[in-house]
Enzyme design. Structure first.
Site: not given
Ligand code: NAD
Length: 355
Positions: A110, A140, A168, A194, A220
């Site tokens: 994060g 993740c 999610r 990403h 996910h």
């Protein structure tokens, strides 16, 4: 013994704390929390020393009847390395405190990449974290992508990766994110952030990603199309991915059709908190058309970065080789689900942890 502290004892922090406590070469000195909630209770039940992350709030713990061993600065004096598992952005605020106490730190995905000397995925770029002061374990989703991209690139070469990440909406405990009932392009800008994040651990690969957020909490789902440099056949790709230490190829016969049954399987086989540390790849989805590989995989957002944090600690604090570290981590945690279906277990990494 590497003396480790965990600052921020939420979804990721509590799992990292348990993983550290399970390593024979690490000592969990303590965990730091901001408030005396149910997770503080659980930490004490597990026998972890609890520290007040915000020194001014130490009385909140004693008023609630929760014993604390001290404050975060005292924890930092007693450790070699801290794993910062605070909410996104708080890690960057903590960086100077760690530097003041001359403590190395592992940050989470994060945080912006600039918080650390190196971003990290054990499969992709273990050595980049060797001896660094500050390292960031990628998110993740990036972890899940990197674990597939690294072996494919080594074996076949990669022209381009295109990935759609169906994410999610929140973790099971994140009631503040719901109730939700929508499907959001998220971020609506394309490609998403990403792909560049994968490039922080695998710089020389072209990855375009698109993100969506859906009303789900468990995992996910990634839809991948990888254009390889050289031709491949689906069976060889299955074998390659099955031989990786942190993948689980979901067998056709298991009748697992989604995240619900995957998590049920994890609980059935006794995984703590139903955690799936591995990329869960639908074996049947793996297909190659010319040089184009397709597959679906699920990643458990609460769990897949946990073994990576352990390897990041070893990369920073020791000269243990990458393969030995990942083998040790896998062995101590029990990473590496193997299917009982089919004739043979996959030929996994043969290195035995040498403790
Ligand atoms: P979380 O909210 O579940 O846990 C964070 C914890 O830190 C909470 O207990 C909170 O009370 C505590 N905290 C808040 N401020 C603090 C402070 N100043 N000092 C100490 N503790 C403080 O968050 P999380 O999901 O565990 O995420 C932590 C980090 O891991 C973030 O960078 C996140 O992006 C990353 N991450 C999260 C997931 C996920 O799906 N949950 C997956 C991979 C990476």
């Amino acid at each position: 013994m590497i003396r480790v502290g965990v600052n921020g004892y939420g979804t990721i922090g509590k799992r990292v704390a348990d993983a550290v406590a399970a390593q024979p070469d690490m000592e969990l000195v303590g965990v730091a929390k901001t408030r005396p909630n149910f997770e503080a209770d659980a930490a004490l039940r597990r026998g972890y020393a609890l520290y007040a992350a915000v020194p001014d709030r130490i009385d909140d713990f004693s008023n609630a009847g929760i014993d604390v061993a001290g404050t975060l600065p005292e924890l930092l004096e007693a450790i070699d390395i801290v794993v910062d598992c605070c909410p996104s952005g708080v890690g960057a605020d903590n960086r100077s405190l760690y530097a003041d106490h001359d403590v190395a730190a592992v940050f989470q995905g994060g945080e912006a990449a600039g918080v650390a000397d190196a971003s990290f995925n054990a499969r992709a770029n273990f050595e980049d974290a060797r001896g660094a002061e500050f390292v960031r374990v990628v998110s993740c989703n990036t972890t899940g992508l990197s674990r597939v991209i690294a072996p494919l690139r080594e074996r076949y070469g990669i022209e381009k990766v295109r990935a759609t990440l169906v994410r999610r909406g929140g973790d099971p405990g994140q009631s503040d994110r719901g109730p939700i009932n929508d499907v959001l392009p998220d971020p609506v800008t394309v490609p998403s952030h990403h792909g560049p994040d994968v490039n922080t651990v695998i710089p020389d690969v072209t990855v375009d990603t698109l993100g969506l957020t859906v009303p789900a909490t468990q995992m996910h789902t990634h839809s991948l199309n990888v254009t390889l440099d050289s031709a491949a056949d689906a069976e060889a790709v299955k074998e390659l991915l099955a031989s990786e230490g942190r993948t689980f190829l979901i067998p056709e016969d298991a009748a697992i059709d989604g995240a619900g049954k995957l998590k049920e399987f994890a609980r059935d086989v006794g995984r703590p908190r139903g955690d799936l540390w591995e990329n869960c790849i639908w074996e049947r989805s793996i297909n190659v058309v010319g040089r184009d590989l397709y597959l679906f995989q699920n990643v458990h957002q609460e769990a897949d970065v946990v073994p990576e944090n352990i390897d990041a600690i070893r990369a920073i604090c020791t000269d243990v080789p990458a393969a030995e570290s990942t083998a040790r981590t896998n062995q101590a945690l029990g990473v590496g689900l193997e299917s009982r279906f089919g004739s043979e277990a996959p030929d996994r990494e043969t290195l035995i942890a040498d403790d």
